[in-house]
Structures are given as C-alpha cells and as structure tokens.
Design an enzyme around this catalytic site. Structure first.
Site, short mmCIF file in Angstrom:
data_model
loop_
_atom_site.label_atom_id
_atom_site.label_comp_id
_atom_site.label_asym_id
_atom_site.label_seq_id
_atom_site.Cartn_x
_atom_site.Cartn_y
_atom_site.Cartn_z
N ASP A 25 41.94 92.22 100.60
CA ASP A 25 41.68 92.08 99.17
C ASP A 25 41.45 90.62 98.79
O ASP A 25 42.04 89.72 99.39
CB ASP A 25 42.88 92.64 98.40
CG ASP A 25 42.53 92.94 96.95
OD1 ASP A 25 41.32 93.02 96.62
OD2 ASP A 25 43.46 93.08 96.13
N GLY A 26 40.62 90.44 97.77
CA GLY A 26 40.44 89.09 97.21
C GLY A 26 39.06 88.48 97.40
O GLY A 26 38.85 87.32 97.03
N TRP A 30 37.66 85.17 95.36
CA TRP A 30 37.32 84.03 96.20
C TRP A 30 35.95 83.49 95.78
O TRP A 30 35.75 82.27 95.63
CB TRP A 30 37.29 84.46 97.67
CG TRP A 30 37.11 83.35 98.66
CD1 TRP A 30 38.10 82.65 99.29
CD2 TRP A 30 35.87 82.82 99.13
NE1 TRP A 30 37.55 81.71 100.13
CE2 TRP A 30 36.18 81.79 100.05
CE3 TRP A 30 34.53 83.10 98.87
CZ2 TRP A 30 35.20 81.05 100.71
CZ3 TRP A 30 33.55 82.36 99.52
CH2 TRP A 30 33.89 81.35 100.43
N ARG A 38 30.21 88.09 93.24
CA ARG A 38 31.21 88.80 94.04
C ARG A 38 30.68 89.15 95.43
O ARG A 38 31.40 89.13 96.41
CB ARG A 38 31.61 90.10 93.33
CG ARG A 38 32.36 89.92 92.03
CD ARG A 38 32.65 91.27 91.38
NE ARG A 38 33.32 92.17 92.28
CZ ARG A 38 34.62 92.11 92.59
NH1 ARG A 38 35.37 91.22 92.01
NH2 ARG A 38 35.16 92.96 93.43
N HIS A 42 32.07 89.09 99.54
CA HIS A 42 32.09 90.13 100.58
C HIS A 42 31.44 89.63 101.88
O HIS A 42 31.88 89.98 102.97
CB HIS A 42 31.39 91.40 100.08
CG HIS A 42 32.13 92.07 98.95
ND1 HIS A 42 33.48 92.28 98.97
CD2 HIS A 42 31.69 92.55 97.75
CE1 HIS A 42 33.87 92.88 97.85
NE2 HIS A 42 32.80 93.04 97.09
N SER A 70 37.06 102.11 100.15
CA SER A 70 37.93 103.25 99.83
C SER A 70 37.15 104.35 99.11
O SER A 70 36.03 104.11 98.61
CB SER A 70 39.09 102.79 98.95
OG SER A 70 38.64 102.57 97.63
N LEU A 135 41.14 98.73 123.66
CA LEU A 135 41.49 97.98 122.44
C LEU A 135 40.75 98.65 121.28
O LEU A 135 39.54 98.85 121.36
CB LEU A 135 41.04 96.53 122.57
CG LEU A 135 41.81 95.69 123.58
CD1 LEU A 135 41.15 94.34 123.77
CD2 LEU A 135 43.24 95.50 123.11
N ARG A 186 48.67 92.90 103.26
CA ARG A 186 47.72 92.91 102.15
C ARG A 186 47.50 91.48 101.67
O ARG A 186 48.46 90.78 101.36
CB ARG A 186 48.24 93.75 100.98
CG ARG A 186 47.23 93.76 99.84
CD ARG A 186 47.62 94.63 98.66
NE ARG A 186 46.50 94.68 97.73
CZ ARG A 186 46.04 95.77 97.15
NH1 ARG A 186 46.60 96.92 97.38
NH2 ARG A 186 45.01 95.71 96.33
N ARG A 192 50.71 96.42 96.15
CA ARG A 192 50.54 97.88 96.17
C ARG A 192 49.77 98.27 97.44
O ARG A 192 49.17 97.43 98.09
CB ARG A 192 49.83 98.36 94.91
CG ARG A 192 48.55 97.68 94.60
CD ARG A 192 47.84 98.28 93.38
NE ARG A 192 46.70 97.48 93.03
CZ ARG A 192 46.68 96.54 92.07
NH1 ARG A 192 47.74 96.31 91.34
NH2 ARG A 192 45.59 95.83 91.86
N ILE A 193 49.80 99.60 97.70
CA ILE A 193 49.17 100.03 98.95
C ILE A 193 47.83 100.75 98.74
O ILE A 193 47.13 101.05 99.70
CB ILE A 193 50.13 100.86 99.84
CG1 ILE A 193 50.68 102.06 99.08
CG2 ILE A 193 51.25 99.99 100.35
CD1 ILE A 193 51.42 103.03 99.98
N SER A 194 47.49 101.01 97.49
CA SER A 194 46.14 101.47 97.15
C SER A 194 45.62 102.62 98.03
O SER A 194 44.49 102.56 98.53
CB SER A 194 45.16 100.29 97.18
OG SER A 194 45.57 99.29 96.31
C1 FPP Z 1 38.47 93.96 98.25
O1 FPP Z 1 38.14 92.73 97.61
C2 FPP Z 1 37.57 94.17 99.35
C3 FPP Z 1 36.75 95.25 99.49
C4 FPP Z 1 36.66 96.34 98.52
C5 FPP Z 1 35.85 95.36 100.63
C6 FPP Z 1 36.31 94.79 101.94
C7 FPP Z 1 35.10 94.46 102.66
C8 FPP Z 1 34.88 93.39 103.46
C9 FPP Z 1 35.93 92.44 103.85
C10 FPP Z 1 33.54 93.11 103.98
C11 FPP Z 1 32.91 94.16 104.84
C12 FPP Z 1 33.71 94.59 105.99
C13 FPP Z 1 33.28 94.83 107.23
C14 FPP Z 1 34.16 95.65 108.10
C15 FPP Z 1 31.99 94.35 107.77
P1 FPP Z 1 37.81 92.78 96.07
O2 FPP Z 1 36.34 92.86 95.90
O3 FPP Z 1 38.54 93.90 95.40
O4 FPP Z 1 38.35 91.41 95.60
P2 FPP Z 1 38.99 91.07 94.18
O5 FPP Z 1 40.33 91.78 94.13
O6 FPP Z 1 39.14 89.60 94.23
O7 FPP Z 1 38.04 91.53 93.14
#
Ligand code: FPP
Length: 238
Positions: A25-26, A30, A38, A42, A70, A135, A186, A192-194
């Site tokens: 998350d984050g 970031w 945003r 990613h 998710s 692995l 997390r 939280r575990i979402s």
């Molecule tokens: C939560 O951050 C992150 C996600 C919903 C997506 C996670 C995806 C990646 C790390 C990139 C793709 C992964 C792979 C396996 C190639 P957020 O967007 O909710 O952040 P925020 O809480 O700061 O808004």
C-alpha cells in the site's frame, strides 16, 4: 527479476520465516508527494515489488505472496484500473521470457474470469511453465479473502460434500499449494487487512509500517524479519 537462493540468509538463518505476504500500500501517496499522477506510483511500486521479491529470495524465504489487485480495486477510476492491468501484463510477459533466469514458481490467487483473455492466457502460461520450480511467488490478482472462501465452499458443494472440515476448506483455497503465511506485512501506515488471506492468516504475525510501498527497501525488510524472529508464536498454546 531474480529470485534465487544466495548466501545472504543470515537474517533468516534458521529459516523460521518461510512464507511472507505483503499488502503493497501507498503507491498513490508516494506519487502525490512528488506531484506526480497516481499511476506513476504504481510504476515505481511494480519496480520495487521486483526488488523486494529478489531480496526475500536472497534471505532464504521460500514463499512470497503479494496483494497486487483486489476484488474491490475494480471500483477505482477506469484509467487507474487500465494502468494496473497494463503493468501486470507487462510484468507477467517479462516473467515468461525470464523464467529460466529466475527459477520461480508463479501462482495467481483469485478468479480469472473477470480478466482479459490476453492477460489470462499469459498468466496460465506462466503458471504452467513455472510449475517445476520450488521457490513460490503467489500474486493475488482479482483476489478477495471472502470471495476465496465462498469459492472454496461452492467447489466443495459441487463435489457433493454436505459437511466439511477445516482441511477441506484449506485444500480448496487459491493458496492450496502454499503453507499459511508466517508474517503479513502492510506498508502505507494503515492498520487493517483489507480482505487479504483471511483464512490463511489465522495464526500469522503482522507487521505494519508507515513506509510507502515504493520506499520499502532491503534494510527495512531485514529489520522486519529480525523483529519476526524475536516473536514467540504460541498458536493458541502456552
Ligand atoms: C495500493 O496502493 C496498491 C495497489 C492497489 C496495487 C499494487 C500494485 C503494484 C505494487 C504494482 C503492480 C504489481 C505487480 C505485481 C507488477 P494505493 O494506490 O492504494 O496507494 P494509496 O493508499 O497511497 O492511495
């Protein structure tokens, strides 16, 4: 991406930690902190995911599970969903090409029906071609813990079961090939575990860090693993 056993296992020397799971998350925050969209978060998150997985392999962790998308993430703006799907496709495509270099078994957790046929095809190819490696990297994609339990129950009903055991449920989850996670981490500062690994985390240890996912580095992972190794897990006993 490389995820091979190397010699840097000191931090996890007695292999107490065999399965680590991450709620990544984050990314959005970031990027926002840097005045960027945003989606840029990613991209950086996907790059860091590869570094984190490599480091976990280096310190002797056998199974890594990540929450990539998710069942609730479909509610995000269309362009963000499209960008995440594109990133996932690009990553999976490169993983197919780098299979022999990385020696990782890939398993996707979640229902595949909602995903595009191209993505699905690539995911299934990666799962099939990587079956021989031990692995394991579980990527939760279109995953929800409740959805997974419902899916397991429906599979059992289809098999004609009228009464089930815990073992029946465990063996019908998307994670049936992996042990339960020892530690769920997390990033991003929320507690939280979402809807992540609800069944499997019954006795997992948790670690929450304020660090935003793209900034989680190997030094912090080592500190998290060290912290985990000091915990006394009782699994309900004394
Ligand atoms: C939560 O951050 C992150 C996600 C919903 C997506 C996670 C995806 C990646 C790390 C990139 C793709 C992964 C792979 C396996 C190639 P957020 O967007 O909710 O952040 P925020 O809480 O700061 O808004």
């Amino acid at each position: 991406m490389i995820f091979k056993k190397k010699s840097k296992v000191a931090v996890n020397a007695d292999k107490k930690l065999s399965h680590i799971a991450f709620i990544m998350d984050g990314n959005g925050r970031w990027a926002k902190k840097r005045g960027m969209p945003r989606e840029y978060g990613h991209v950086k998150g996907a790059e860091n995911f590869q570094r984190v997985v490599r480091h976990c392999g280096d310190i002797g962790i056998n199974t890594v599970t990540v929450y990539a998308f998710s069942t609730e993430n479909w509610n995000r703006p269309e362009n963000e969903v499209a960008q995440l799907m594109k990133l996932l496709y690009q990553y999976i495509d490169s993983a197919v090409r780098e299979l022999e270099k990385n020696e990782i078994r890939f398993i996707f957790l979640g229902g595949k029906e909602k995903l595009s046929p191209e993505l699905r095809e690539r995911m299934e190819e990666l799962e099939r071609l990587s079956e021989k490696y031990s692995l394991t990297l579980n990527i939760a994609l279109n995953y929800g813990g409740r959805d997974e339990i419902v899916h397991a129950c429906n599979s059992l009903i289809k098999e004609g079961k009228t009464e089930v055991t815990e073992q029946d449920i465990s063996s019908h989850l998307y994670t049936k090939q992996s042990p339960d996670p020892d530690l769920v981490v997390r990033t991003g500062g929320d507690f939280r575990i979402s809807n992540f690994l609800l069944w499997q985390s019954a006795y997992a240890e948790y670690y929450f860090t304020k660090t935003l996912w793209p900034d989680l580095d190997s030094k912090e992972i080592d500190a998290i693993v060290e912290n985990f190794c000091t915990r006394h897990r009782r699994f309900g006993g004394l």
